[in-house]
Every structure is written in structure tokens, then in C-alpha cells.
Design a protein around this motif. Structure first.
Motif, PDB file in Angstrom:
ATOM      1  N   ILE A 179       0.836  -1.206   0.000  1.00 29.12           N
ATOM      2  CA  ILE A 179       0.000   0.000   0.000  1.00 29.12           C
ATOM      3  C   ILE A 179       0.867   1.250   0.000  1.00 29.12           C
ATOM      4  CG2 ILE A 179      -1.607   1.362   1.399  1.00 29.12           C
ATOM      5  CD1 ILE A 179      -2.867  -1.291   2.309  1.00 29.12           C
ATOM      6  N   ASP A 180       1.857   1.295   0.880  1.00 31.52           N
ATOM      7  CA  ASP A 180       2.688   2.495   0.970  1.00 31.52           C
ATOM      8  C   ASP A 180       3.461   2.717  -0.320  1.00 31.52           C
ATOM      9  OD1 ASP A 180       3.681   4.721   2.568  1.00 31.52           O
ATOM     10  OD2 ASP A 180       5.600   3.658   2.602  1.00 31.52           O
ATOM     11  N   ARG A 181       3.873   1.632  -0.972  1.00 30.99           N
ATOM     12  CA  ARG A 181       4.649   1.757  -2.209  1.00 30.99           C
ATOM     13  C   ARG A 181       3.850   2.468  -3.305  1.00 30.99           C
ATOM     14  NH1 ARG A 181       6.121  -3.076  -2.330  1.00 30.99           N
ATOM     15  NH2 ARG A 181       4.452  -3.933  -3.634  1.00 30.99           N
ATOM     16  N   VAL A 182       2.562   2.162  -3.422  1.00 28.46           N
ATOM     17  CA  VAL A 182       1.785   2.749  -4.521  1.00 28.46           C
ATOM     18  C   VAL A 182       1.083   4.038  -4.124  1.00 28.46           C
ATOM     19  CG1 VAL A 182       1.445   0.506  -5.612  1.00 28.46           C
ATOM     20  CG2 VAL A 182      -0.319   1.396  -4.078  1.00 28.46           C
ATOM     21  N   THR A 183       0.950   4.329  -2.827  1.00 27.41           N
ATOM     22  CA  THR A 183       0.181   5.507  -2.410  1.00 27.41           C
ATOM     23  C   THR A 183       1.040   6.651  -1.882  1.00 27.41           C
ATOM     24  OG1 THR A 183      -0.132   4.745  -0.115  1.00 27.41           O
ATOM     25  CG2 THR A 183      -1.753   4.016  -1.769  1.00 27.41           C
ATOM     26  N   SER A 184       2.304   6.406  -1.582  1.00 26.31           N
ATOM     27  CA  SER A 184       3.129   7.427  -0.953  1.00 26.31           C
ATOM     28  C   SER A 184       3.343   8.618  -1.875  1.00 26.31           C
ATOM     29  CB  SER A 184       4.484   6.844  -0.551  1.00 26.31           C
ATOM     30  OG  SER A 184       5.270   7.815   0.106  1.00 26.31           O
ATOM     31  N   THR A 185       3.204   9.820  -1.321  1.00 29.84           N
ATOM     32  CA  THR A 185       3.477  11.056  -2.046  1.00 29.84           C
ATOM     33  C   THR A 185       4.516  11.856  -1.254  1.00 29.84           C
ATOM     34  OG1 THR A 185       1.890  12.548  -0.964  1.00 29.84           O
ATOM     35  CG2 THR A 185       1.026  11.070  -2.672  1.00 29.84           C
ATOM     36  N   GLU A 186       4.917  12.971  -1.804  1.00 29.46           N
ATOM     37  CA  GLU A 186       5.872  13.823  -1.104  1.00 29.46           C
ATOM     38  C   GLU A 186       5.305  14.301   0.224  1.00 29.46           C
ATOM     39  OE1 GLU A 186       8.296  18.039  -1.790  1.00 29.46           O
ATOM     40  OE2 GLU A 186       7.257  17.074  -3.462  1.00 29.46           O
ATOM     41  N   LEU A 187       3.974  14.490   0.262  1.00 29.07           N
ATOM     42  CA  LEU A 187       3.342  15.041   1.453  1.00 29.07           C
ATOM     43  C   LEU A 187       2.765  13.983   2.381  1.00 29.07           C
ATOM     44  CD1 LEU A 187       1.388  18.003  -0.199  1.00 29.07           C
ATOM     45  CD2 LEU A 187       3.554  18.117   1.063  1.00 29.07           C
ATOM     46  N   ALA A 188       2.155  12.943   1.812  1.00 31.22           N
ATOM     47  CA  ALA A 188       1.408  11.994   2.645  1.00 31.22           C
ATOM     48  C   ALA A 188       1.178  10.718   1.848  1.00 31.22           C
ATOM     49  CB  ALA A 188       0.088  12.636   3.093  1.00 31.22           C
ATOM     50  N   ASN A 189      -0.086  10.294   1.742  1.00 32.83           N
ATOM     51  CA  ASN A 189      -0.468   9.138   0.938  1.00 32.83           C
ATOM     52  C   ASN A 189      -1.747   9.457   0.186  1.00 32.83           C
ATOM     53  OD1 ASN A 189       1.019   7.958   3.464  1.00 32.83           O
ATOM     54  ND2 ASN A 189       1.218   6.411   1.872  1.00 32.83           N
ATOM     55  N   ALA A 190      -1.870   8.907  -1.023  1.00 31.05           N
ATOM     56  CA  ALA A 190      -2.985   9.250  -1.895  1.00 31.05           C
ATOM     57  C   ALA A 190      -3.687   7.996  -2.383  1.00 31.05           C
ATOM     58  CB  ALA A 190      -2.494  10.058  -3.103  1.00 31.05           C
ATOM     59  N   ALA A 191      -4.993   8.102  -2.582  1.00 27.90           N
ATOM     60  CA  ALA A 191      -5.742   7.037  -3.242  1.00 27.90           C
ATOM     61  C   ALA A 191      -5.193   6.843  -4.649  1.00 27.90           C
ATOM     62  CB  ALA A 191      -7.223   7.411  -3.300  1.00 27.90           C
ATOM     63  N   VAL A 192      -5.386   5.650  -5.217  1.00 30.65           N
ATOM     64  CA  VAL A 192      -4.934   5.383  -6.586  1.00 30.65           C
ATOM     65  C   VAL A 192      -6.127   4.942  -7.428  1.00 30.65           C
ATOM     66  CG1 VAL A 192      -2.585   4.829  -5.892  1.00 30.65           C
ATOM     67  CG2 VAL A 192      -4.275   3.003  -6.031  1.00 30.65           C
ATOM     68  N   ARG A 193      -6.031   5.190  -8.734  1.00 29.66           N
ATOM     69  CA  ARG A 193      -7.167   4.990  -9.629  1.00 29.66           C
ATOM     70  C   ARG A 193      -7.330   3.554 -10.097  1.00 29.66           C
ATOM     71  NH1 ARG A 193      -9.134   9.932 -10.949  1.00 29.66           N
ATOM     72  NH2 ARG A 193      -7.718  11.713 -10.706  1.00 29.66           N
ATOM     73  N   ASP A 194      -6.226   2.831 -10.309  1.00 28.27           N
ATOM     74  CA  ASP A 194      -6.352   1.527 -10.948  1.00 28.27           C
ATOM     75  C   ASP A 194      -5.215   0.617 -10.496  1.00 28.27           C
ATOM     76  OD1 ASP A 194      -6.596  -0.668 -12.598  1.00 28.27           O
ATOM     77  OD2 ASP A 194      -6.922   0.476 -14.433  1.00 28.27           O
ATOM     78  N   VAL A 195      -5.549  -0.352  -9.657  1.00 27.38           N
ATOM     79  CA  VAL A 195      -4.518  -1.247  -9.126  1.00 27.38           C
ATOM     80  C   VAL A 195      -4.231  -2.413 -10.059  1.00 27.38           C
ATOM     81  CG1 VAL A 195      -5.031  -0.655  -6.732  1.00 27.38           C
ATOM     82  CG2 VAL A 195      -6.211  -2.599  -7.804  1.00 27.38           C
ATOM     83  N   THR A 196      -4.846  -2.443 -11.237  1.00 24.99           N
ATOM     84  CA  THR A 196      -4.616  -3.546 -12.179  1.00 24.99           C
ATOM     85  C   THR A 196      -3.595  -3.201 -13.247  1.00 24.99           C
ATOM     86  OG1 THR A 196      -6.331  -2.939 -13.788  1.00 24.99           O
ATOM     87  CG2 THR A 196      -7.039  -4.200 -11.862  1.00 24.99           C
ATOM     88  N   THR A 197      -3.143  -1.954 -13.301  1.00 24.81           N
ATOM     89  CA  THR A 197      -2.203  -1.562 -14.349  1.00 24.81           C
ATOM     90  C   THR A 197      -0.830  -2.181 -14.099  1.00 24.81           C
ATOM     91  OG1 THR A 197      -1.588   0.432 -13.123  1.00 24.81           O
ATOM     92  CG2 THR A 197      -3.371   0.639 -14.722  1.00 24.81           C
ATOM     93  N   PRO A 198      -0.109  -2.542 -15.169  1.00 28.10           N
ATOM     94  CA  PRO A 198       1.242  -3.091 -14.966  1.00 28.10           C
ATOM     95  C   PRO A 198       2.210  -2.039 -14.472  1.00 28.10           C
ATOM     96  CG  PRO A 198       0.760  -2.834 -17.313  1.00 28.10           C
ATOM     97  CD  PRO A 198      -0.530  -2.562 -16.581  1.00 28.10           C
ATOM     98  N   GLU A 199       1.997  -0.793 -14.850  1.00 23.11           N
ATOM     99  CA  GLU A 199       2.864   0.269 -14.378  1.00 23.11           C
ATOM    100  C   GLU A 199       2.354   0.786 -13.025  1.00 23.11           C
ATOM    101  OE1 GLU A 199      -0.329   1.968 -17.016  1.00 23.11           O
ATOM    102  OE2 GLU A 199       1.187   0.375 -17.226  1.00 23.11           O
ATOM    103  N   THR A 200       3.129   1.671 -12.402  1.00 24.38           N
ATOM    104  CA  THR A 200       2.727   2.237 -11.114  1.00 24.38           C
ATOM    105  C   THR A 200       1.385   2.943 -11.256  1.00 24.38           C
ATOM    106  OG1 THR A 200       5.037   2.567 -10.485  1.00 24.38           O
ATOM    107  CG2 THR A 200       3.378   3.822  -9.265  1.00 24.38           C
ATOM    108  N   PRO A 201       0.405   2.647 -10.397  1.00 22.55           N
ATOM    109  CA  PRO A 201      -0.928   3.238 -10.544  1.00 22.55           C
ATOM    110  C   PRO A 201      -0.907   4.760 -10.426  1.00 22.55           C
ATOM    111  CG  PRO A 201      -0.983   1.365  -9.044  1.00 22.55           C
ATOM    112  CD  PRO A 201       0.458   1.657  -9.303  1.00 22.55           C
ATOM    113  N   GLU A 202      -1.781   5.397 -11.198  1.00 29.10           N
ATOM    114  CA  GLU A 202      -1.937   6.840 -11.110  1.00 29.10           C
ATOM    115  C   GLU A 202      -2.590   7.210  -9.781  1.00 29.10           C
ATOM    116  OE1 GLU A 202      -4.338  10.530 -13.313  1.00 29.10           O
ATOM    117  OE2 GLU A 202      -4.523   8.464 -14.045  1.00 29.10           O
TER     118      GLU A 202
END
Length: 601
Positions: free
Chosen positions: A532-555
């Protein structure tokens, strides 16, 4: 720090210390009979408090009577937490646990400091832009929701500052045209009550009373049923109100907070309000189209809870069921109706909603789905939801409380179903909602009819897409759908690909760990946290992500709801803490992960 101020307070005022000790003793009993308690704790001036703005408004439909809080000795429930935690006996494992706990705390602290710098007093920090959002009244939802997490993580200077800021919130003013009573209740009222139960700071109880008085006004209707989406501006002007259509969870998830407020203040009006809802639910539970469960939508105007054909365990219904065993615990078993309602509901859900899916390695897991009442009978909709992952933890808790040992196996399999689903997605993070191919009803581990069958899976993929599985070229068409929709094996569709920082999976892992002491569960939790932290971490905090099925890092989305700090990170922190920190034998959590003290004797 608050602890320093308390020591000074006791040194200067011994009589006040004796009074506080007396009150805490009764708090742990679950009931305080001293009215207007809020003005006498936490360094506040003594004397009667003025009624809040909301309490001074005229009442159009006063109740004919106010039911008192239940009295008598509480039920001696069995111990909930495991007698031993084997992992705690290994020095290396304990050191690893402490290291992981510190990492979780750092993630929380980073997000909190960003909120403090950029969004102080707003409902939410926007974790990408650094902006603010105010979907919950603009009263500081993150601030109040995270109070008890600050206390639990021993961030006392931050807690003190947050309490001082929260004490200034004006709950008579908002730019929202209407208020979501459910969300306001679980985040604000629940947040204040829990932080008060943990710290004893009377300013928090005073704010809880203020929020409680506001929400109580939403019950001022002809039949005393609450308004779910409430025009508080009209109510403040003195307009008369009528309850309307609402979702089951919206009207059935007020009981814990209102009851705890009555227990702490000695004023039974809040308990009376929510018990009327519970009574209506209990009276109609056996007359629904799926006896034992309630349909998604209820009619507050007519107090009808038994009309409808859709019966869900996740979104729009979830916490209505969650609060049944938890109310039993909170009231010390003095109200047997909650256990009866729970047992009827869980028996119906296990029979009609919970299913075993086809999986590539024939995992013996369960998923909580939906049921539809049709002319020919009850039909399963094999949809899984992240929101429904709380069911495993709820069933494990209730199995211990009520001695329902037969429920521990489905509880375990539901938790492991959510763990498996996390691992099945490419980034190790579960999507919001999906469907799977169910095994035949009644199939168990080892049955041939529930062994992995790729052809059967593809047929279900086609059916879910509205295609004919018997048409020429259907196998190639199924392959095309699987590729286009990025379906992991076993999944037949994914209707919501987002991850919005939800807590339900780690919540159930935490509860099952505390109940069983299983050594593998903290490891599963750590895998989940790092993913979770790997895909949601931002410079400020943590963010929801749009699509966890993408091969690349989720937006990432510019969104961080307050439950990330109030629930998700709290449960991660607690599973890596000493098991006696917020023991399930002393506390019961509301649906926003706010722990309330249980009566102990």
C-alpha cells in the motif's frame, strides 16, 4: 504535554484528583451518573455548562418517554484476546515488530505534519497538490478523526495541540447544504468520545455533547426516525422535519456513539433515540424477503425496514451488521436483542451471501457477496468488495464473545480471502469491487466440483460480459476480455479498480491476530502495508490510486480521506504493538476504528 499538565493538576488540587479517580472507576463500569460531567475535567472551570445551541432549539416532536440506560451486572463474556502470542516470545520477532511499528508511525507522522502545515482545521489534505477539501462540514474531520491515533501512537505534543484546536470548532456553521449524519457521527462524535475515553480530557466530552446535541436534532421527526441526509440549516431555523428514504447503514450505524455518549454523561436521550431504530429493525428482521438480513434501502418516514430485494454485506449495509455484536459488548450484554439480531443475520449471510470462489491453486477461502430475492428464490451475486472485508474480523470477535465456535472457521476463511485477493493483484493491493466465479453451493476444500477449471472460469468471464459462452470462437473472445480488462485468474470482472486507502482488510487481520495469536498474520499485514505504501506514498502523505490492475505504477488521485489516519494506519500500528495496547477485552471499536471502553465488571 498533557501528562505533565495532569501531574501538576493533581499536585495543586488533591480533591480534584480524588474526584477524577472516582469518575474513571465508573467510566470503566460503562456508566457515569453525574450529569454535565464535561465542565469538571481536563482543567475546565467547574460549574454548570450552558446548553449547546442545538439543545436550545425548540422540539417539534418530543418523545413520549425516554428509555433509561440498561442497568444490572454486565454479562461475563469470555476472553476475546488469545491467551498467548507465540511471536512475542521470540526476541528477534519482537525487535522486528517494534521496527515495523516505528515505520508505520513515521508514515502517519509525515501525513499528520503535512495536514498540520497545509490543511489545519480543514476536513482533508489533498496529498498531491497540498490543497484542502471539506466534504464533512469543514469542521476538521481529519483533525478529530485522528485524535485517538495520536494518543495511541504516543504523539502527545501533537495530541495536545490538536485537542486545543478541536475545542474551538463551531458546529453551528457550515457551507454544506446538507449533512451526512452517518459520516458526522462516526468521524466527529466517535472521534471525540474515543479520545476522551483514552485521555480523560473533559474538553473532548464537551465537544462530544455538542455534536451529539446537533445530531440528536436529526431525530426530531414525527416517528423519531433519523434523517440521513439532513438539512441542518432548516433545522437551525426551526423548520419541522420528516425522515425519508435512506440506506440501511446510514440509520443503523448511530447506536454505538449515541449509547456511549449517554453512558458517559448519564443522559439517556441519545441511547433512547437509537434504541428506537434497533427495535424497529428487530421487529422486522424475520419478515424480509431474506429473513435475518435487511434490504439495502429503508423508509424512515414509515419506519419500514423489510421492503426490498437486495441484501448486501458491503457498501450501504456493512456497519449495520458490524454494530450488532459490538453493541452487545459495549452495553455489557444487558440488551440481549443485539446478540439475537446478530445470530440471525450471520446465519443468513453464511447461507446466502458468503461463497467460495474458484482460484488457480484451489485456495480454501471465502468471499462476502450480495444476495437478491427473486421469484424463484435467493440468487447469489458473487461480487467481492474491499468494504466487506470487515466481516471476517467481526465474525471472529463475535465468535469469542458469544461462544459460537462454529463461526471461527468461516471468519478465518473470510480474512484469508481478503489476504489472497490483495496478493492476486499485480501491485499487492486489492481493488474496490470485483466479481469471481463461485464454486457450487456447499462445495468445500478438496471437492472436485470446486477445483480450478480454466474453461469454467472463462465461461464465467463471458457471461459476466454479456457474451454467449457457447458461441463459436468463445475461448478466444474470453482471452481478449481477460487481456483487455487485466483480469487476474479467478476474477470475472472488476467494476471498481481503485484503492482509496481503505482499512477493512487490515482491520480483520488485526482482529483475527488478537483473537488467535497466529504468527503468520503480522507477516501478511506487513506485506499489505509495504504494498500500500509503495503505490500511495506522495511527497506530502499518501494518496488514493485509480487503478490497481495496471502493470505500471498506478496513477494517484489527489485524495486522502480521514480514515487513512483514523483507521488504516491505526490498525497497522496496533498489529505491530504489544497485544495489550487497546486490548479487545477492554475496548470495542466503532466502524471508524475509534475504541470505546467496555464495561469491565
Amino acid at each position: 504535554m498533557l501528562s505533565v499538565r495532569r501531574r501538576g493538576f493533581f499536585a495543586l488540587f488533591p480533591a480534584a484528583a480524588i474526584l477524577l479517580l472516582f469518575l474513571v472507576t465508573y467510566l470503566r463500569e460503562g456508566v457515569v451518573t453525574v450529569p454535565k460531567l464535561s465542565g469538571r475535567l481536563g482543567g475546565l472551570p467547574s460549574g454548570d455548562e450552558e446548553p449547546t445551541f442545538w439543545a436550545r432549539l425548540p422540539v417539534h416532536y418530543p418523545p413520549s418517554h425516554i428509555r433509561p440506560l440498561p442497568t444490572g451486572k454486565p454479562v461475563r463474556y469470555p476472553r476475546v484476546q488469545a491467551a498467548t502470542f507465540p511471536v512475542e516470545k521470540d526476541p528477534d520477532a519482537r525487535a522486528r515488530r517494534r521496527e515495523r511499528r516505528a515505520i508505520v508511525r513515521d508514515v502517519f507522522h509525515k501525513a499528520w505534519l503535512s495536514y498540520r502545515e497545509l490543511a489545519w482545521g480543514a476536513d482533508e489534505l489533498a496529498p498531491l497538490s497540498g490543497g484542502t477539501k471539506n466534504p464533512f462540514g469543514g469542521w476538521g474531520a481529519t483533525l478529530v478523526d485522528a485524535l485517538d491515533t495520536l494518543w495511541i501512537m504516543n504523539l502527545r505534543p501533537e495530541f495536545d495541540e490538536a485537542v486545543a484546536r478541536a475545542a474551538t470548532i463551531n458546529f453551528t456553521s457550515t457551507d454544506l447544504p446538507e449533512l451526512n449524519v452517518f459520516e458526522t457521527n462516526i468521524r466527529y462524535l466517535g472521534g471525540f468520545l474515543s479520545a476522551y475515553d483514552l485521555s480523560g480530557d473533559g474538553r473532548l466530552l464537551r465537544k462530544a455533547v455538542e455534536v451529539g446535541d446537533m445530531l440528536y436534532k436529526a431525530f426530531d421527526t414525527p416517528n423519531r426516525m433519523p434523517i440521513a441526509r439532513w438539512d441542518l440549516h432548516a433545522a437551525a431555523r426551526g423548520a419541522e422535519q420528516v425522515a425519508g428514504k435512506a440506506l440501511l447503514a446510514e440509520v443503523a450505524t448511530l447506536s454505538m456513539e449515541f449509547t456511549r455518549l449517554s453512558m458517559l454523561t448519564g443522559d439517556p436521550k441519545w441511547f433512547d433515540a437509537v434504541q428506537r431504530v434497533a427495535d424497529a429493525m428487530a421487529a422486522q428482521q424475520d419478515s424480509t424477503a431474506l429473513p435475518g438480513l435487511w434490504p439495502l434501502e429503508v423508509d424512515g418516514k414509515t419506519a419500514v425496514f423489510n421492503s426490498g430485494s437486495v441484501f448486501a454485506l458491503g457498501a450501504m449495509a456493512d456497519s449495520a451488521y458490524e454494530y450488532l455484536p459490538k453493541m452487545a459488548a459495549l452495553t455489557g450484554g444487558r440488551l440481549p436483542v443485539y446478540r439475537r439480531m446478530y445470530e440471525k443475520a450471520v446465519d443468513a449471510a453464511v447461507k446466502h451471501n458468503i461463497f467460495r470462489p474458484l482460484t488457480p491453486a484451489d485456495e480454501d477461502i471465502l468471499i462476502a457477496g450480495n444476495a437478491h430475492a427473486k421469484e424463484h428464490g435467493i440468487e447469489l451475486e458473487p461480487q467481492g468488495q474491499h468494504l466487506a472485508c470487515f466481516w471476517g474480523g467481526m465474525m471472529a470477535l463475535a465468535a469469542r464473545l458469544f461462544g459460537r465456535d462454529e463461526d471461527m472457521e468461516p471468519a478465518r476463511k473470510l480474512v484469508e480471502g481478503c489476504i489472497w485477493t490483495y496478493r492476486a493483484f499485480p501491485h499487492g493491493v486489492m481493488a474496490e469491487a470485483f466479481t469471481m466465479a463461485p464454486c457450487p453451493a456447499g462445495a468445500v476444500a478438496g471437492d472436485d466440483e470446486c477445483r480450478w477449471d480454466e474453461a469454467a472460469w472463462k465461461r464465467e468471464v463471458l457471461r459476466r460480459a454479456g457474451k454467449d459462452p457457447d458461441a463459436a470462437g468463445s475461448d478466444a473472445e474470453a482471452d481478449a476480455i481477460i487481456k483487455k480488462d487485466r483480469l487476474p485468474e479467478g476474477f470475472t470482472s472488476i467494476s471498481d479498480r481503485a484503492y482509496v486507502l481503505r482499512p477493512e482488510a487490515i482491520e480483520s487481520i488485526f482482529v483475527l491476530y488478537r483473537v488467535t495469536g497466529r504468527e503468520d498474520l503480522p507477516e501478511a499485514a506487513w506485506d499489505m502495508f509495504t504494498a500500500i505504501d509503495r503505490v500511495t506514498s506522495t511527497e506530502l502523505a499518501n494518496a488514493a490510486v485509480r487503478d490497481v490492475t495496471t502493470p505500471e505504477t498506478p496513477e494517484q488521485k489527489d485524495s486522502m480521506e480521514s480514515f487513512w489516519l483514523a483507521e488504516t494506519l491505526k490498525y497497522f500500528y496496533l498489529i505491530f504493538s504489544d497485544p495489550e495496547l487497546i486490548s479487545l477485552d477492554e475496548y470495542v471499536f466503532n466502524t471508524e476504528a475509534h475504541p470505546f471502553l467496555r464495561p469491565l465488571k
